[in-house]
Design an enzyme around this catalytic site. Structure first.
Site, PDB file in Angstrom:
ATOM      1  N   TYR A  24       0.844  -1.196   0.000  1.00  0.00           N
ATOM      2  CA  TYR A  24       0.000   0.000   0.000  1.00  0.00           C
ATOM      3  C   TYR A  24       0.880   1.247   0.000  1.00  0.00           C
ATOM      4  O   TYR A  24       0.673   2.179   0.751  1.00  0.00           O
ATOM      5  CB  TYR A  24      -0.945  -0.009   1.209  1.00  0.00           C
ATOM      6  CG  TYR A  24      -2.127   0.930   1.051  1.00  0.00           C
ATOM      7  CD1 TYR A  24      -3.189   0.617   0.214  1.00  0.00           C
ATOM      8  CD2 TYR A  24      -2.178   2.138   1.741  1.00  0.00           C
ATOM      9  CE1 TYR A  24      -4.272   1.469   0.069  1.00  0.00           C
ATOM     10  CE2 TYR A  24      -3.255   2.999   1.608  1.00  0.00           C
ATOM     11  CZ  TYR A  24      -4.288   2.662   0.771  1.00  0.00           C
ATOM     12  OH  TYR A  24      -5.369   3.520   0.629  1.00  0.00           O
ATOM     13  N   GLY A  25       1.887   1.216  -0.867  1.00  0.00           N
ATOM     14  CA  GLY A  25       2.736   2.382  -1.052  1.00  0.00           C
ATOM     15  C   GLY A  25       2.199   3.246  -2.177  1.00  0.00           C
ATOM     16  O   GLY A  25       0.986   3.340  -2.384  1.00  0.00           O
ATOM     17  N   SER A  50       3.039  -3.670   9.491  1.00  0.00           N
ATOM     18  CA  SER A  50       3.409  -2.723   8.446  1.00  0.00           C
ATOM     19  C   SER A  50       2.867  -1.335   8.781  1.00  0.00           C
ATOM     20  O   SER A  50       1.717  -1.189   9.191  1.00  0.00           O
ATOM     21  CB  SER A  50       2.834  -3.174   7.101  1.00  0.00           C
ATOM     22  OG  SER A  50       2.897  -2.127   6.151  1.00  0.00           O
ATOM     23  N   ASP A  82      10.368  -4.139  -5.143  1.00  0.00           N
ATOM     24  CA  ASP A  82      10.960  -5.224  -5.932  1.00  0.00           C
ATOM     25  C   ASP A  82      11.819  -6.158  -5.092  1.00  0.00           C
ATOM     26  O   ASP A  82      11.773  -7.381  -5.254  1.00  0.00           O
ATOM     27  CB  ASP A  82      11.825  -4.638  -7.064  1.00  0.00           C
ATOM     28  CG  ASP A  82      11.000  -4.010  -8.167  1.00  0.00           C
ATOM     29  OD1 ASP A  82       9.870  -4.473  -8.419  1.00  0.00           O
ATOM     30  OD2 ASP A  82      11.481  -3.053  -8.800  1.00  0.00           O
ATOM     31  N   GLU A  83      12.627  -5.574  -4.187  1.00  0.00           N
ATOM     32  CA  GLU A  83      13.582  -6.389  -3.438  1.00  0.00           C
ATOM     33  C   GLU A  83      12.915  -7.330  -2.439  1.00  0.00           C
ATOM     34  O   GLU A  83      13.516  -8.322  -2.006  1.00  0.00           O
ATOM     35  CB  GLU A  83      14.601  -5.491  -2.718  1.00  0.00           C
ATOM     36  CG  GLU A  83      14.011  -4.571  -1.651  1.00  0.00           C
ATOM     37  CD  GLU A  83      13.581  -3.223  -2.170  1.00  0.00           C
ATOM     38  OE1 GLU A  83      13.544  -2.265  -1.368  1.00  0.00           O
ATOM     39  OE2 GLU A  83      13.268  -3.109  -3.373  1.00  0.00           O
ATOM     40  N   HIS A 107       5.742  -4.106 -12.601  1.00  0.00           N
ATOM     41  CA  HIS A 107       7.103  -3.972 -13.120  1.00  0.00           C
ATOM     42  C   HIS A 107       7.605  -5.389 -13.348  1.00  0.00           C
ATOM     43  O   HIS A 107       7.368  -6.281 -12.530  1.00  0.00           O
ATOM     44  CB  HIS A 107       7.972  -3.217 -12.120  1.00  0.00           C
ATOM     45  CG  HIS A 107       9.397  -2.998 -12.544  1.00  0.00           C
ATOM     46  ND1 HIS A 107       9.762  -2.774 -13.845  1.00  0.00           N
ATOM     47  CD2 HIS A 107      10.543  -2.968 -11.811  1.00  0.00           C
ATOM     48  CE1 HIS A 107      11.076  -2.598 -13.904  1.00  0.00           C
ATOM     49  NE2 HIS A 107      11.572  -2.721 -12.689  1.00  0.00           N
ATOM     50  N   GLU A 194      14.876   5.266 -15.638  1.00  0.00           N
ATOM     51  CA  GLU A 194      15.033   5.697 -14.249  1.00  0.00           C
ATOM     52  C   GLU A 194      16.474   6.103 -13.945  1.00  0.00           C
ATOM     53  O   GLU A 194      16.735   7.108 -13.285  1.00  0.00           O
ATOM     54  CB  GLU A 194      14.622   4.564 -13.308  1.00  0.00           C
ATOM     55  CG  GLU A 194      13.140   4.250 -13.306  1.00  0.00           C
ATOM     56  CD  GLU A 194      12.818   2.962 -12.577  1.00  0.00           C
ATOM     57  OE1 GLU A 194      11.625   2.708 -12.336  1.00  0.00           O
ATOM     58  OE2 GLU A 194      13.751   2.186 -12.264  1.00  0.00           O
ATOM     59  N   GLU A 226      16.833  28.526 -10.181  1.00  0.00           N
ATOM     60  CA  GLU A 226      17.249  28.340 -11.569  1.00  0.00           C
ATOM     61  C   GLU A 226      17.427  26.871 -11.948  1.00  0.00           C
ATOM     62  O   GLU A 226      17.148  26.492 -13.080  1.00  0.00           O
ATOM     63  CB  GLU A 226      18.552  29.100 -11.834  1.00  0.00           C
ATOM     64  CG  GLU A 226      18.393  30.603 -11.832  1.00  0.00           C
ATOM     65  CD  GLU A 226      17.406  31.083 -12.891  1.00  0.00           C
ATOM     66  OE1 GLU A 226      17.300  30.449 -13.952  1.00  0.00           O
ATOM     67  OE2 GLU A 226      16.733  32.105 -12.643  1.00  0.00           O
ATOM     68  N   GLU A 230      12.420  25.853 -11.306  1.00  0.00           N
ATOM     69  CA  GLU A 230      11.900  26.144 -12.638  1.00  0.00           C
ATOM     70  C   GLU A 230      11.920  24.937 -13.569  1.00  0.00           C
ATOM     71  O   GLU A 230      11.329  24.973 -14.656  1.00  0.00           O
ATOM     72  CB  GLU A 230      12.669  27.303 -13.260  1.00  0.00           C
ATOM     73  CG  GLU A 230      12.421  28.631 -12.553  1.00  0.00           C
ATOM     74  CD  GLU A 230      13.027  29.821 -13.281  1.00  0.00           C
ATOM     75  OE1 GLU A 230      13.127  29.759 -14.529  1.00  0.00           O
ATOM     76  OE2 GLU A 230      13.403  30.791 -12.617  1.00  0.00           O
TER      77      GLU A 230
END
Length: 338
Positions: A24-25, A50, A82-83, A107, A194, A226, A230
Site C-alpha cells: 500500500y505504497g 506494516s 521489488d527487493e 514492473h 530511471e 534556476e 523552474e
C-alpha cells in the site's frame, strides 16, 4: 504496437474477480483505490506490523496478512518493493494462492530476471502505469488516466491478455491508452529511463548545476530557483507538446543558449555511458548488484540517501517552498495517507 482503450476492455472480467493488492505504497494505494472506485472487490495484503496497515484501514479497505488473504484471491497484484517480492512470493503467496489464479506485477523485474519463478498453473501478467502511483490516483480522480503497459508472461487460462486489459481499464488506463509490450521490454527500458534520465540523470544534473552556481558565489536561493524550481515549468512544456513545444515557449535567448550549449553538457561521452548502463541492465549485472545490495542490508543505498538528504539543496528548498504554501496545499504525496 497495439493500443487499447476503454472500448476494447471488458470491465466485467475484473469486476467478477476478488483482487488482492499486496502493498500500500505509492502504486499500491493508487491501484487499490482506483479499482474500488471502478466497482472491483479489493483487499489489501500487508505484513503484520506494516506502517501502511493503518493507512489502508483508514481508507476503508479490508486488510489482512498476505498469506491469509492470498487464499481468496482470483488475481493478486504484487506491489511490494521489488527487493521484497521474491521472499513474499516464496513464503506467503505460492503455498496459499488458489489454483488457476492470476499473478500480476506493475514492473517486470522479478519475472524477467527469474528471481520469482511462479507455479505453472498461474497466469502471469503485467499492468505497468507509466507514472508514479500518486499521479495514477490523482489523474483518475480528475477523470483522466495514466497510460499503462500490459504484458503476458504466461497464459495458463487462455484469457490472460483480456484480464490484464480489464484490470488496466479499471485503474483508469483505458482513458489514456493501454499499450501492449513484453516483460523484457518494459523492464529494461524502465530501468534505463530511471537510471539515466528520469531519476538518476535529472537529480545529478540539478545537483551539479546548483553546486556550480553556489561555488561561483551566487546565492543558494538563486541557484535553487534556476536549477530545480523552474525545472517543473520546463518539464510541463515537454509533457504537453514535446521538446519543440518547450523551444516555442521559452525566450529566443533561452532557445539559442540551450541549442548551442546543451550538447556540451550531455556529450557523446555521456551517451556512451548511457550505453554502458543499458548493457549492465540487459546482461542482468544491475539486477545482481541490486539483489546483493539488499541482501547485505542496503548499506550503499542508505549511505547515499543520507548524503542526499543532507545536501544543502534540500535545506534551501524546504525554506523556499515554505514561502509558497500553494505547493503543499496541492501536493500529490501525503505521507500520512499514501
Amino acid at each position: 504496437m497495439h493500443v487499447y482503450y476503454d472500448k476494447d476492455a471488458d470491465l466485467s472480467i475484473i469486476s467478477k474477480m476478488n483482487v488482492l493488492v499486496v502493498g500500500y505504497g505509492s502504486q499500491g494505494h493508487a491501484h487499490a483505490n482506483n479499482l474500488r472506485d471502478s466497482g472491483v472487490s479489493v483487499k489489501v495484503g500487508l505484513r503484520e506490523g506494516s506502517p501502511s496497515w493503518k493507512k489502508a484501514t483508514e481508507a476503508g479497505f479490508a486488510v489482512e496478512p498476505v498469506a491469509e488473504a492470498a487464499g481468496d484471491a482470483d488475481l493478486l497484484m504484487m506491489l511490494a518493493p521489488d527487493e521484497h517480492q521474491p521472499a513474499i512470493y516464496r513464503d506467503h503467496i505460492e503455498p496459499n494462492l488458489k489454483e488457476d489464479a492470476a499473478l500480476a506485477f506493475a514492473h517486470g523485474f522479478n519475472i524477467h530476471f527469474q528471481l520469482i519463478e511462479p507455479r505453472p498453473d498461474l497466469d502471469i501478467v503485467m499492468i505497468a502505469p507509466k507514472g508514479p502511483g500518486h499521479t495514477v490516483r490523482s489523474t483518475y480522480v480528475e477523470g483522466g488516466g495514466v497510460p499503462s503497459l500490459v504484458a503476458v508472461a504466461r497464459d495458463a487460462s487462455r484469457q490472460a491478455q483480456e484480464i490484464a486489459i480489464s484490470y488496466a481499464a479499471a485503474i483508469g488506463a483505458g482513458r489514456a491508452g493501454i499499450i501492449e509490450t513484453s516483460f523484457r521490454e518494459e523492464t529494461e527500458t524502465d530501468l534505463f529511463g530511471e537510471q539515466t534520465v528520469l531519476c538518476g540523470g535529472a537529480a545529478a544534473l540539478v545537483t551539479a548545476g546548483f553546486e556550480t552556481l553556489v561555488e561561483a558565489g551566487y546565492a543558494p536561493e538563486m541557484a535553487y530557483f534556476e536549477c530545480l524550481h523552474e525545472l517543473k515549468l520546463i518539464v510541463d512544456f515537454f509533457y504537453e507538446g514535446g521538446i519543440g513545444n518547450m523551444w516555442y515557449t521559452v525566450s529566443n535567448t533561452a532557445e539559442y543558449g540551450g541549442l548551442t550549449r546543451g550538447s556540451r553538457i550531455v556529450t557523446e561521452e555521456t551517451k556512451a555511458e548511457m550505453k554502458r548502463i543499458l548493457g549492465e541492465i540487459q546482461s542482468g549485472r544491475f539486477a545482481r548488484e541490486f539483489v546483493s545490495e539488499n541482501q547485505a542490508g542496503a548499506p550503499t543505498m542508505k549511505a547515499m540517501r543520507r548524503l542526499s538528504r543532507n545536501h544543502p539543496i534540500e535545506a534551501v528548498g524546504a525554506r523556499l517552498r515554505a514561502m509558497m504554501p500553494w505547493i503543499a496545499a496541492n501536493q500529490l504525496v501525503d505521507k500520512d495517507k499514501n
